[in-house]
Design a protein around this motif. Structure first.
Motif, PDB file in Angstrom:
ATOM      1  N   ASP A 254       0.825  -1.211   0.000  1.00 59.59           N
ATOM      2  CA  ASP A 254       0.000   0.000   0.000  1.00 59.59           C
ATOM      3  C   ASP A 254       0.856   1.258   0.000  1.00 59.59           C
ATOM      4  N   MET A 257       2.186   1.891  -3.488  1.00 59.24           N
ATOM      5  CA  MET A 257       1.166   2.451  -4.371  1.00 59.24           C
ATOM      6  C   MET A 257       0.897   3.915  -4.044  1.00 59.24           C
ATOM      7  N   ARG A 258       0.825   4.244  -2.768  1.00 55.53           N
ATOM      8  CA  ARG A 258       0.594   5.645  -2.397  1.00 55.53           C
ATOM      9  C   ARG A 258       1.742   6.533  -2.883  1.00 55.53           C
ATOM     10  N   GLN A 261       1.449   6.833  -6.711  1.00 54.92           N
ATOM     11  CA  GLN A 261       0.290   7.657  -7.064  1.00 54.92           C
ATOM     12  C   GLN A 261       0.561   9.135  -6.817  1.00 54.92           C
ATOM     13  N   LYS A 262       1.385   9.423  -5.818  1.00 52.36           N
ATOM     14  CA  LYS A 262       1.701  10.811  -5.501  1.00 52.36           C
ATOM     15  C   LYS A 262       2.748  11.393  -6.446  1.00 52.36           C
ATOM     16  N   PRO A 265       2.292   9.063 -11.072  1.00 52.77           N
ATOM     17  CA  PRO A 265       0.998   8.458 -11.394  1.00 52.77           C
ATOM     18  C   PRO A 265       0.901   7.931 -12.824  1.00 52.77           C
ATOM     19  N   ASP A 266       1.565   8.601 -13.779  1.00 46.64           N
ATOM     20  CA  ASP A 266       1.470   8.152 -15.174  1.00 46.64           C
ATOM     21  C   ASP A 266       2.229   6.858 -15.432  1.00 46.64           C
ATOM     22  N   ILE A 268       2.268   4.192 -13.313  1.00 40.54           N
ATOM     23  CA  ILE A 268       1.617   3.021 -12.699  1.00 40.54           C
ATOM     24  C   ILE A 268       0.963   2.111 -13.735  1.00 40.54           C
ATOM     25  N   VAL A 273       0.199  -2.574 -11.816  1.00 38.10           N
ATOM     26  CA  VAL A 273       0.075  -2.549 -10.353  1.00 38.10           C
ATOM     27  C   VAL A 273       0.719  -3.779  -9.723  1.00 38.10           C
TER      28      VAL A 273
END
Length: 474
Positions: A254, A257-258, A261-262, A265-266, A268, A273
């Motif tokens: 997690d 991913m956070r 994403q921060k 993001p492009d 991912i 994932v």
């Protein structure tokens, strides 16, 4: 080379310690001159290995490295298996992509696979009848006076060989260099930077590259960054460079991913994932070391080249290129001094040390440029100014990156010229700005704006608006 010189060379034994990129290329240079060459590599033959151990950061081949490969007839073969990168592609937080060209039209660097390049160079060295490749031979010790070397094999048996010249190309943690440390007046420093790296793979999408392939993609985030280089199998190798204490904060799927994403993001959906969660924790963050030493030689018996002499961090893409240039500089001096090791080795140290120290410092600087400066409007403005001035005065103003990457200008001379150019251009820009301010002020004083010139057009505009509204309501 004269026949008598050939016979003289054939009697001499050159032991190359290390069968990596620089060691394998060096073997070709010495074999081409007619020396009896013995290469000793501590690992197994990577051409037969199922898994190749060692560093895996993608390589960027540029002019210096290409010139060395050309000298042994390997340039075309290697560039045919590389992917041209014409520019940096900057990825913003919003996903916007902006290219920053490396140089003039037609200038590019090549993304090449480290393992494949090493295999090709070993195979080329193997084609010379006067070269022998010895794998699973780890250097235990050597004698600077006699040239006697002792190697240990996996079964703990020892192998002894006497060499006329020992060439240490055995990496940043060189066993050859250990003997240098026992001598007086040998300077040595080793610096680990507080940043490490992790590698991720971006797979193809529908059999094609997930992003534009002819770029070095960069996600600059000021204190850290991610880059991606294209591979022949249409994957990208993504490398995340970040302080170790930041890596240590990310311990769960997690949190990974956070974090992405921060900041990325492009990337991912392009990495995937599941692959991101899996690959991020495959290995711990790897360290990067910078090594400086001097001199590079002991008498006429031993010389250090490549990472053994000057390990650099990877941010200028010059580690391999500098190591390859070591080979060609040494070869040029062999011509200059008629293969007299007692003259060649000290001159090689004298000439090469300041250049390799300069590129070590530049590599450190370029990390800051890649992760932070490329986000600066002033940096981008200066890039345009430098390129424009280079276009107008190609022999007077040459951008630093051009000198380092697309010429064989000595590294320390490139740095000196860069500082001079910066001083001249910054002073010129400052004077131009002051001139514009003074000129504008003079014009305003001589020709103050008339109040009437401002009021009358405003009154006319107001009258027209009132008339237009009257027409619409009638």
């Amino acid at each position: 080379m004269e026949e008598s010189e050939c016979r003289s060379a054939e009697k001499k034994v050159v032991a190359v310690v290390g069968g990596g990129l620089v060691g394998a290329l060096n073997a070709c240079f010495f074999a081409k001159r007619g020396f009896k060459v013995e290469v000793f590599e501590s690992r197994e033959d990577i051409r037969k290995a199922k898994i190749v151990r060692g560093r895996s950061i993608n390589l960027a081949l540029s002019h210096r490295g290409r010139q060395a490969l050309k000298h042994v007839g390997m340039e075309e073969k290697i560039i045919s298996k590389g992917i041209p990168m014409n520019a940096r592609m900057i990825h913003s937080l919003t996903g916007k992509q902006s290219p920053i060209p490396y140089g003039k039209k037609g200038q590019y660097i090549l993304s090449v696979d480290r393992a494949n390049l090493n295999k090709e160079l070993l195979s080329e060295a193997d084609t010379y009848s006067n070269t022998k490749l010895n794998f699973d031979h780890k250097l235990q010790d050597w004698n600077a006076e006699t040239g006697l070397m002792t190697f240990v094999r996996p079964d703990q048996s020892q192998v002894h060989i006497k060499a006329d010249l020992i060439v240490g190309c055995d990496g940043a943690f060189s066993a050859t260099r250990k003997r240098f440390l026992r001598r007086t007046r040998f300077n040595y420093s080793q610096t680990y930077i507080p940043h490490g790296y992790k590698e991720l793979t971006m797979p193809p999408i529908n059999g094609e590259f997930a992003m534009k392939p002819n770029y070095l993609h960069i996600w600059p985030r000021n204190t850290f960054m991610m880059i991606a280089l294209p591979n022949l199998d249409r994957t990208f190798t993504c490398t995340l460079f970040m302080p170790f204490d930041e890596f240590e904060k990310i311990t769960t799927d997690d949190e990974v991913m956070r974090f992405f994403q921060k900041y990325f993001p492009d990337a991912i959906p392009l990495i995937g994932v599941d692959a991101l969660k899996r690959d991020y924790f495959k290995l711990p963050a790897q360290a990067m070391v910078s090594v400086k030493c001097s001199p590079y030689h002991i008498d006429d018996k031993c010389v250090l080249m490549g990472d053994a002499a000057h390990a650099v961090v990877p941010f200028y893409g010059q580690g391999m290129n500098a190591g390859f240039e070591d080979c060609i500089v040494f070869d040029e001096m062999m011509d200059q001094f008629n293969e007299d090791f007692s003259a060649v080795l000290p001159e090689y140290s004298r000439v090469r040390v300041p250049d390799d120290h300069a590129i070590a410092d530049l590599a450190m600087y370029n990390y800051i440029e890649m992760r932070a400066h490329v986000n600066s409007k002033w940096f981008l403005f200066r890039k345009h100014v430098d390129n424009f001035l280079h276009f107008l005065m190609p022999k007077t103003i040459i951008p630093l990156y051009t000198m380092v990457t697309f010429t064989r200008t000595r590294y320390h001379k490139a740095v000196e010229r860069w500082h001079w150019q910066n001083k001249v251009i910054n002073h010129s820009l400052l004077l131009s700005a002051l001139g514009a301010v003074v000129g504008s002020s003079y014009l305003l004083i001589k020709n103050p704006p008339s109040i009437n010139r401002v009021i009358i057009p405003a009154e006319k505009m107001w009258t027209r608006l009132v008339a237009l509204r009257t027409l619409r309501t009638s």
